[in-house]
Design a protein around this motif. Structure first.
Motif, PDB file in Angstrom:
ATOM      1  N   PRO A  12       0.847  -1.191   0.000  1.00 14.71           N
ATOM      2  CA  PRO A  12       0.000   0.000   0.000  1.00 14.71           C
ATOM      3  C   PRO A  12       0.882   1.240   0.000  1.00 14.71           C
ATOM      4  O   PRO A  12       1.833   1.329   0.780  1.00 14.71           O
ATOM      5  CB  PRO A  12      -0.777  -0.112   1.326  1.00 14.71           C
ATOM      6  CG  PRO A  12       0.035  -1.012   2.193  1.00 14.71           C
ATOM      7  CD  PRO A  12       0.894  -1.866   1.300  1.00 14.71           C
ATOM      8  N   CYS A  13       0.597   2.184  -0.900  1.00 10.50           N
ATOM      9  CA  CYS A  13       1.476   3.361  -1.013  1.00 10.50           C
ATOM     10  C   CYS A  13       0.665   4.646  -0.990  1.00 10.50           C
ATOM     11  O   CYS A  13      -0.204   4.843  -1.838  1.00 10.50           O
ATOM     12  CB  CYS A  13       2.241   3.366  -2.327  1.00 10.50           C
ATOM     13  SG  CYS A  13       2.987   1.813  -2.760  1.00 10.50           S
ATOM     14  N   GLU A  16       4.578   8.008  -1.226  1.00  7.02           N
ATOM     15  CA  GLU A  16       5.820   7.318  -0.848  1.00  7.02           C
ATOM     16  C   GLU A  16       6.892   7.494  -1.912  1.00  7.02           C
ATOM     17  O   GLU A  16       7.699   6.598  -2.127  1.00  7.02           O
ATOM     18  CB  GLU A  16       5.545   5.825  -0.621  1.00  7.02           C
ATOM     19  CG  GLU A  16       4.586   5.486   0.493  1.00  7.02           C
ATOM     20  CD  GLU A  16       5.183   5.709   1.890  1.00  7.02           C
ATOM     21  OE1 GLU A  16       6.325   6.189   1.978  1.00  7.02           O
ATOM     22  OE2 GLU A  16       4.476   5.403   2.865  1.00  7.02           O
ATOM     23  N   LYS A  76      -5.285   3.034   4.215  1.00  7.42           N
ATOM     24  CA  LYS A  76      -4.432   1.846   4.105  1.00  7.42           C
ATOM     25  C   LYS A  76      -5.249   0.546   4.096  1.00  7.42           C
ATOM     26  O   LYS A  76      -4.922  -0.408   3.397  1.00  7.42           O
ATOM     27  CB  LYS A  76      -3.442   1.841   5.281  1.00  7.42           C
ATOM     28  CG  LYS A  76      -2.458   0.704   5.211  1.00  7.42           C
ATOM     29  CD  LYS A  76      -1.542   0.646   6.411  1.00  7.42           C
ATOM     30  CE  LYS A  76      -0.629  -0.559   6.296  1.00  7.42           C
ATOM     31  NZ  LYS A  76       0.165  -0.805   7.493  1.00  7.42           N
ATOM     32  N   ASP A  96       4.643  -2.690   4.223  1.00  9.36           N
ATOM     33  CA  ASP A  96       4.583  -1.230   4.111  1.00  9.36           C
ATOM     34  C   ASP A  96       5.671  -0.751   3.154  1.00  9.36           C
ATOM     35  O   ASP A  96       6.717  -1.405   3.014  1.00  9.36           O
ATOM     36  CB  ASP A  96       4.824  -0.574   5.484  1.00  9.36           C
ATOM     37  CG  ASP A  96       3.619  -0.726   6.390  1.00  9.36           C
ATOM     38  OD1 ASP A  96       2.598  -1.288   5.934  1.00  9.36           O
ATOM     39  OD2 ASP A  96       3.692  -0.286   7.552  1.00  9.36           O
ATOM     40  N   ARG A 203      11.442   4.560   9.599  1.00  7.35           N
ATOM     41  CA  ARG A 203      10.966   4.743   8.224  1.00  7.35           C
ATOM     42  C   ARG A 203      12.134   5.260   7.381  1.00  7.35           C
ATOM     43  O   ARG A 203      12.832   6.195   7.779  1.00  7.35           O
ATOM     44  CB  ARG A 203       9.790   5.710   8.325  1.00  7.35           C
ATOM     45  CG  ARG A 203       9.428   6.472   7.139  1.00  7.35           C
ATOM     46  CD  ARG A 203       8.258   7.371   7.460  1.00  7.35           C
ATOM     47  NE  ARG A 203       6.996   6.730   7.090  1.00  7.35           N
ATOM     48  CZ  ARG A 203       6.615   6.538   5.843  1.00  7.35           C
ATOM     49  NH1 ARG A 203       7.376   6.923   4.851  1.00  7.35           N
ATOM     50  NH2 ARG A 203       5.470   5.952   5.592  1.00  7.35           N
TER      51      ARG A 203
HETATM   52  N1  UDP Z   1      -0.750   4.142   3.663  1.00  3.58           N
HETATM   53  C1  UDP Z   1      -1.760   4.074   2.697  1.00  3.58           C
HETATM   54  N2  UDP Z   1      -2.834   4.908   2.817  1.00  3.58           N
HETATM   55  C2  UDP Z   1      -2.957   5.805   3.835  1.00  3.58           C
HETATM   56  C3  UDP Z   1      -1.938   5.848   4.818  1.00  3.58           C
HETATM   57  C4  UDP Z   1      -0.845   5.002   4.705  1.00  3.58           C
HETATM   58  O1  UDP Z   1      -1.669   3.266   1.769  1.00  3.58           O
HETATM   59  O2  UDP Z   1      -3.969   6.535   3.870  1.00  3.58           O
HETATM   60  C5  UDP Z   1       0.419   3.258   3.539  1.00  3.58           C
HETATM   61  C6  UDP Z   1       1.769   3.974   3.564  1.00  3.58           C
HETATM   62  O3  UDP Z   1       2.163   4.437   2.289  1.00  3.58           O
HETATM   63  C7  UDP Z   1       2.690   2.872   4.095  1.00  3.58           C
HETATM   64  C8  UDP Z   1       1.792   2.103   5.047  1.00  3.58           C
HETATM   65  O4  UDP Z   1       0.449   2.406   4.671  1.00  3.58           O
HETATM   66  O5  UDP Z   1       3.124   2.009   3.064  1.00  3.58           O
HETATM   67  C9  UDP Z   1       2.044   2.470   6.503  1.00  3.58           C
HETATM   68  O6  UDP Z   1       1.947   3.870   6.656  1.00  3.58           O
HETATM   69  P1  UDP Z   1       2.906   4.680   7.642  1.00  3.58           P
HETATM   70  O7  UDP Z   1       4.301   4.163   7.529  1.00  3.58           O
HETATM   71  O8  UDP Z   1       2.723   6.121   7.366  1.00  3.58           O
HETATM   72  O9  UDP Z   1       2.278   4.313   9.057  1.00  3.58           O
HETATM   73  P2  UDP Z   1       3.011   4.076  10.471  1.00  3.58           P
HETATM   74  O10 UDP Z   1       4.188   3.187  10.209  1.00  3.58           O
HETATM   75  O11 UDP Z   1       3.408   5.424  10.967  1.00  3.58           O
HETATM   76  O12 UDP Z   1       1.963   3.427  11.310  1.00  3.58           O
END
Ligand code: UDP
Ligand code: MG
Length: 318
Positions: A12-13, A16, A76, A96, A203
């Motif tokens: 899911p992107c 990014e 996501k 991710d 990240r």
């Molecule tokens: N992501 C997505 N849609 C959204 C938010 C996040 O597809 O609305 C994806 C994001 O690109 C990443 C993954 O979900 O690949 C996790 O997001 P993030 O790293 O920002 O979250 P965290 O690690 O802070 O929980």
């Protein structure tokens, strides 16, 4: 030629552009190390507003790369669901885009699925290096809370990074609910899962896409999707208030009969009325939240809408 297992990797992107080249390079490296497996890299562009989509298209000379692009940001959960729906491998992994979960773990995960006959290998972490102290604190509280109020088993620190057999993916896809909480759904469907502890990294590029407000909303949705405990608490508190009211009524009647009744106690009465109406409104609110989720489910809106997909992706939606 020997028929190799195929692993679909769903990514899911959302905005990014900086992280994707690093991830693709790493996935390519892992796939070369695992030349005993076929790969499919399925990028799901969740309505990014930066160059994410064109960067994914740049990878397209690699025939293993496929992509879907949403008409807007659906979140996501929707991106993971769309990825699972379009994945064609007998094994499917979700990862991710930001490299927080080490892609090289795939080797170990695949080996475990093959050798130990698990249906899923999932990862959890005890330390979230990337999170601020406050987010770590809230994450800990969250897992304690959801563990207590949900009847579905929840694993503290669970990541979405996991490798699943097709039968588990199909079971997840059969859960077509609109309000999705993947960590809950993947535990709900059961299956034999091995949990591995990993150190998550920072990240690699860019910023987290989850603000505190978004996380709070996500947590509320997970509670509404996986627990009815708030409704039970509301009912119990209502019952306790009725009991207290009953006792107080008996006391007042007795006092009146024994001592006669000078009418007093207006300030305390006003406080009680304000307090109880506050409690009532609060619990109406909780009921309203469940109701709103039912409303959304009944409307049966699509979980995501695709505007574009790669030529090598056949199938649903468009
Ligand atoms: N992501 C997505 N849609 C959204 C938010 C996040 O597809 O609305 C994806 C994001 O690109 C990443 C993954 O979900 O690949 C996790 O997001 P993030 O790293 O920002 O979250 P965290 O690690 O802070 O929980
Ligand atoms: Mg992240």
């Amino acid at each position: 030629m020997k028929n190799l297992d195929k692993i679909s990797i769903v990514i899911p992107c959302y905005n990014e552009e900086d992280a994707l080249p690093v991830l693709y390079k790493e996935l390519d490296k892992v796939s070369k190390d695992m030349n005993y497996v076929d790969f499919e890299f399925l990028f799901v562009n969740d309505g990014s507003t930066d160059k994410t989509l064109s960067i994914i298209k740049d990878f397209s000379s690699d025939k293993r790369v496929k992509f879907l692009s949403f008409s807007r940001n659906f979140g996501k959960e929707a991106a993971m669901y769309a990825g699972l729906e379009h994945a064609t491998g007998e094994l499917v992994a979700i990862i991710d885009a930001d490299m927080q979960d080490p892609p090289e773990m795939l080797k170990k995960m695949y080996q475990i699925i093959k050798d130990e006959d698990y249906d899923c290998v999932a990862l959890y972490t005890k330390n979230h290096k990337d999170y601020s102290l406050m987010r770590r604190f809230f994450t800990k509280c969250w897992y304690t809370l959801i563990g207590k109020i949900s009847s579905t088993k929840q694993v503290a620190g669970a990541r979405d990074f996991r490798l699943m057999k097709r039968k588990m993916v199909n079971a997840i896809l059969n859960m077509k609910e609109y309000n999705r909480y993947f960590k809950g759904i993947s535990n709900f469907v059961g299956f034999n899962t091995k949990w591995l502890n990993v150190e998550t990294d920072k990240r690699v590029k860019g910023k987290s896409k989850f603000s505190y407000f978004k996380l709070f909303k996500y947590a509320m949705e997970a509670i509404l999707a996986f627990s009815t405990t708030p409704l039970v608490i509301a009912a119990l508190i209502g019952l306790i208030f009725c009991l207290i009211a009953f006792i107080v009524i008996v006391i007042i009647i007795c006092k009146t009969l024994i001592y006669g009744d000078p009418v007093n106690g207006w300030p305390s009465l006003a406080c009680i009325i304000v307090f109880t109406s506050g409690v009532q409104l609060f619990f109406f609110g909780i009921m309203g939240m469940y109701l709103s989720k039912i409303y959304l489910e009944v409307k049966n809106r699509p979980i995501y809408i695709i505007t574009e997909k790669s030529d090598n992706l056949k199938g649903k939606n468009l």
